[in-house]
Scaffold this motif. Structure first.
Motif, short mmCIF file in Angstrom:
data_model
loop_
_atom_site.label_atom_id
_atom_site.label_comp_id
_atom_site.label_asym_id
_atom_site.label_seq_id
_atom_site.Cartn_x
_atom_site.Cartn_y
_atom_site.Cartn_z
N PHE A 24 0.86 -1.19 0.00
CA PHE A 24 0.00 0.00 0.00
C PHE A 24 0.89 1.24 0.00
CE2 PHE A 24 -2.08 -3.46 2.30
CZ PHE A 24 -3.22 -3.63 1.52
N LEU A 25 0.93 1.91 -1.14
CA LEU A 25 1.76 3.10 -1.28
C LEU A 25 0.94 4.36 -1.04
CD1 LEU A 25 3.90 2.32 -4.47
CD2 LEU A 25 4.55 2.04 -2.09
N THR A 26 1.48 5.25 -0.25
CA THR A 26 0.84 6.55 -0.09
C THR A 26 1.11 7.39 -1.33
OG1 THR A 26 2.80 7.42 1.02
CG2 THR A 26 1.07 6.48 2.42
N ASP A 27 0.30 8.42 -1.53
CA ASP A 27 0.46 9.27 -2.71
C ASP A 27 1.86 9.86 -2.77
OD1 ASP A 27 -2.12 8.78 -3.43
OD2 ASP A 27 -2.94 10.62 -2.53
N GLY A 28 2.50 9.71 -3.92
CA GLY A 28 3.83 10.27 -4.11
C GLY A 28 4.96 9.38 -3.63
N ALA A 29 4.64 8.26 -2.98
CA ALA A 29 5.69 7.36 -2.48
C ALA A 29 6.32 6.59 -3.64
CB ALA A 29 5.11 6.38 -1.46
N VAL A 30 7.61 6.34 -3.52
CA VAL A 30 8.35 5.59 -4.54
C VAL A 30 8.60 4.18 -4.03
CG1 VAL A 30 10.49 5.45 -5.87
CG2 VAL A 30 9.46 7.68 -5.39
N PHE A 31 8.24 3.19 -4.82
CA PHE A 31 8.41 1.79 -4.45
C PHE A 31 9.87 1.49 -4.11
CE2 PHE A 31 8.75 -2.76 -6.07
CZ PHE A 31 8.22 -3.32 -4.92
N SER A 32 10.11 0.93 -2.93
CA SER A 32 11.48 0.65 -2.49
C SER A 32 11.49 -0.59 -1.60
CB SER A 32 12.04 1.85 -1.72
OG SER A 32 11.39 1.99 -0.47
N GLU A 33 12.68 -0.97 -1.16
CA GLU A 33 12.82 -2.14 -0.30
C GLU A 33 12.05 -1.98 1.00
OE1 GLU A 33 16.99 -3.69 -0.12
OE2 GLU A 33 17.35 -2.03 -1.52
N GLU A 34 11.81 -0.75 1.43
CA GLU A 34 11.08 -0.51 2.67
C GLU A 34 9.64 -1.02 2.60
OE1 GLU A 34 11.29 3.60 3.56
OE2 GLU A 34 13.46 3.61 3.90
N HIS A 35 9.12 -1.19 1.38
CA HIS A 35 7.75 -1.65 1.21
C HIS A 35 7.64 -3.17 1.21
CE1 HIS A 35 7.57 2.47 -0.61
NE2 HIS A 35 6.54 2.52 0.22
N LEU A 36 8.78 -3.85 1.22
CA LEU A 36 8.78 -5.32 1.21
C LEU A 36 8.73 -5.81 2.66
CD1 LEU A 36 11.51 -5.90 -1.53
CD2 LEU A 36 9.02 -5.81 -1.82
N ARG A 37 7.53 -5.88 3.20
CA ARG A 37 7.33 -6.28 4.58
C ARG A 37 6.13 -7.23 4.68
NH1 ARG A 37 11.55 -4.47 4.70
NH2 ARG A 37 12.49 -2.81 5.96
N ASP A 38 6.16 -8.13 5.65
CA ASP A 38 5.05 -9.06 5.90
C ASP A 38 4.65 -9.82 4.63
OD1 ASP A 38 4.89 -8.30 8.62
OD2 ASP A 38 3.71 -6.54 8.06
N LEU A 39 5.65 -10.28 3.91
CA LEU A 39 5.39 -11.02 2.68
C LEU A 39 5.08 -12.49 2.98
CD1 LEU A 39 8.33 -9.65 0.48
CD2 LEU A 39 5.97 -8.81 0.57
N THR A 40 4.57 -13.17 1.96
CA THR A 40 4.35 -14.61 2.05
C THR A 40 5.44 -15.33 1.27
OG1 THR A 40 1.95 -14.35 2.22
CG2 THR A 40 2.78 -16.50 1.50
N LEU A 41 6.18 -16.21 1.93
CA LEU A 41 7.21 -16.99 1.25
C LEU A 41 6.52 -18.03 0.37
CD1 LEU A 41 10.28 -17.65 0.99
CD2 LEU A 41 9.91 -19.36 2.78
N LEU A 42 6.74 -17.96 -0.93
CA LEU A 42 6.07 -18.87 -1.87
C LEU A 42 6.82 -20.18 -2.02
CD1 LEU A 42 5.20 -16.22 -4.60
CD2 LEU A 42 3.71 -17.12 -2.80
N GLY A 43 8.14 -20.14 -1.86
CA GLY A 43 8.91 -21.36 -1.99
C GLY A 43 10.36 -21.09 -2.32
N LEU A 44 11.10 -22.18 -2.47
CA LEU A 44 12.52 -22.13 -2.83
C LEU A 44 12.70 -22.75 -4.21
CD1 LEU A 44 14.07 -23.46 0.51
CD2 LEU A 44 13.63 -21.08 -0.13
#
Length: 272
Positions: free
Chosen positions: A129-149
């Motif tokens: 969920f990006l706020t207006d004007g936010a740039v996609f970065s590593e900080e947004h990669l949180r609480d992800l679901t591990l799909l596999g190896l």
């Protein structure tokens, strides 16, 4: 898993007039092949989930990611080194649905793959969920679901071990420098006759923390999880000790080390 593999991908795999064409990193291309065999192509995936932004792969960050528009939400799809992605995940996908992340289980499976000589990649996804004007970065990669190896292997060429042995007979010391996991590096080093025990493998992190890095370099034959600039540092430590060094490499990140070596060997499409 295949969807994440093609969306967070910078490679190209196309077929025209019955001929396959590929472009990009071999890891990316191999993931595209894996997904294609499951009926998932990058073009079709991007039509379903239009790409909004990307985080390109850099050896320093050990991951790549894409931001894509889903039916209702925006989603991040990412792939990278397990030690980098695991802290970003809160749960994992299973045949029975998502469940809390079992770190011990995942690490054990990854270690088994690495000890067999496989390069291991983790894949994960999650809503962003990006706020207006936010740039996609590593900080947004949180609480992800591990799909596999995913385990992939680049087998040693038949001539590799005899070539290393021939160098030893000629008085030439050989060292392996790789960005792979230490267990993967050790499995290949055993086949080459360069090392037998984990204690003989030095990681980039261990090299940074060493009180006498030059001595550590001189006594080591296998370097794993090495960052690009460390290849240059290893070269300089060897040269400062009076060694005459030939260095091989196949990527743009290797260019400084190849230029600084007494003999810089650029590995082409079929090797040198």
């Amino acid at each position: 898993l295949c969807l994440a593999a093609v969306l967070s991908n910078e490679g190209l795999l196309t077929r025209k007039s019955g001929v396959w064409t590929q472009h990009g990193d071999a890891v990316d291309v191999s993931l595209l092949v894996m997904a294609h065999k499951q009926g998932i192509t990058r073009a079709e995936a991007c039509n379903r989930y239009p790409e909004l932004d990307t985080i390109p792969f850099e050896s320093e960050r050990l991951l790549s990611a894409s931001l894509n528009q889903g039916r209702e939400d925006t989603w991040a799809f990412t792939k990278g080194a397990l030690e980098r992605l695991l802290p970003l995940c809160g749960c994992m996908a299973t045949p029975d649905g998502d469940r809390p992340l079992d770190r011990a289980l995942v690490l054990r499976q990854a270690e088994e793959l690495a000890q067999a000589g496989f390069r291991v990649l983790a894949l994960a996804s999650g809503p962003v969920f990006l706020t207006d004007g936010a740039v996609f970065s590593e900080e947004h990669l949180r609480d992800l679901t591990l799909l596999g190896l995913v385990g992939m292997i680049d087998p040693l060429r038949p001539a590799a071990a005899p070539a290393v042995a021939a160098c030893a007979d000629a008085g030439v010391k050989v060292a392996m420098i790789t960005g792979d996991h230490p267990a993967t590096a050790l499995a290949l080093a055993r086949e080459l006759g360069l090392a037998q025990e984990r204690s003989q493998v030095v990681t980039g992190a261990e090299l940074r923390q060493a009180e006498l890095p030059a001595e550590r370099v001189l006594e080591s034959r296998v370097f794993a999880r090495v960052e690009p600039q460390q290849k240059q540092e290893i070269l300089e430590h060897l040269q400062s000790n009076g060694q005459f060094v030939a260095m091989t490499g196949d990527g743009a990140n290797d260019a400084p080390a190849l230029r600084g070596a007494h003999v810089g060997v650029a590995m082409g499409k079929s090797g040198t």
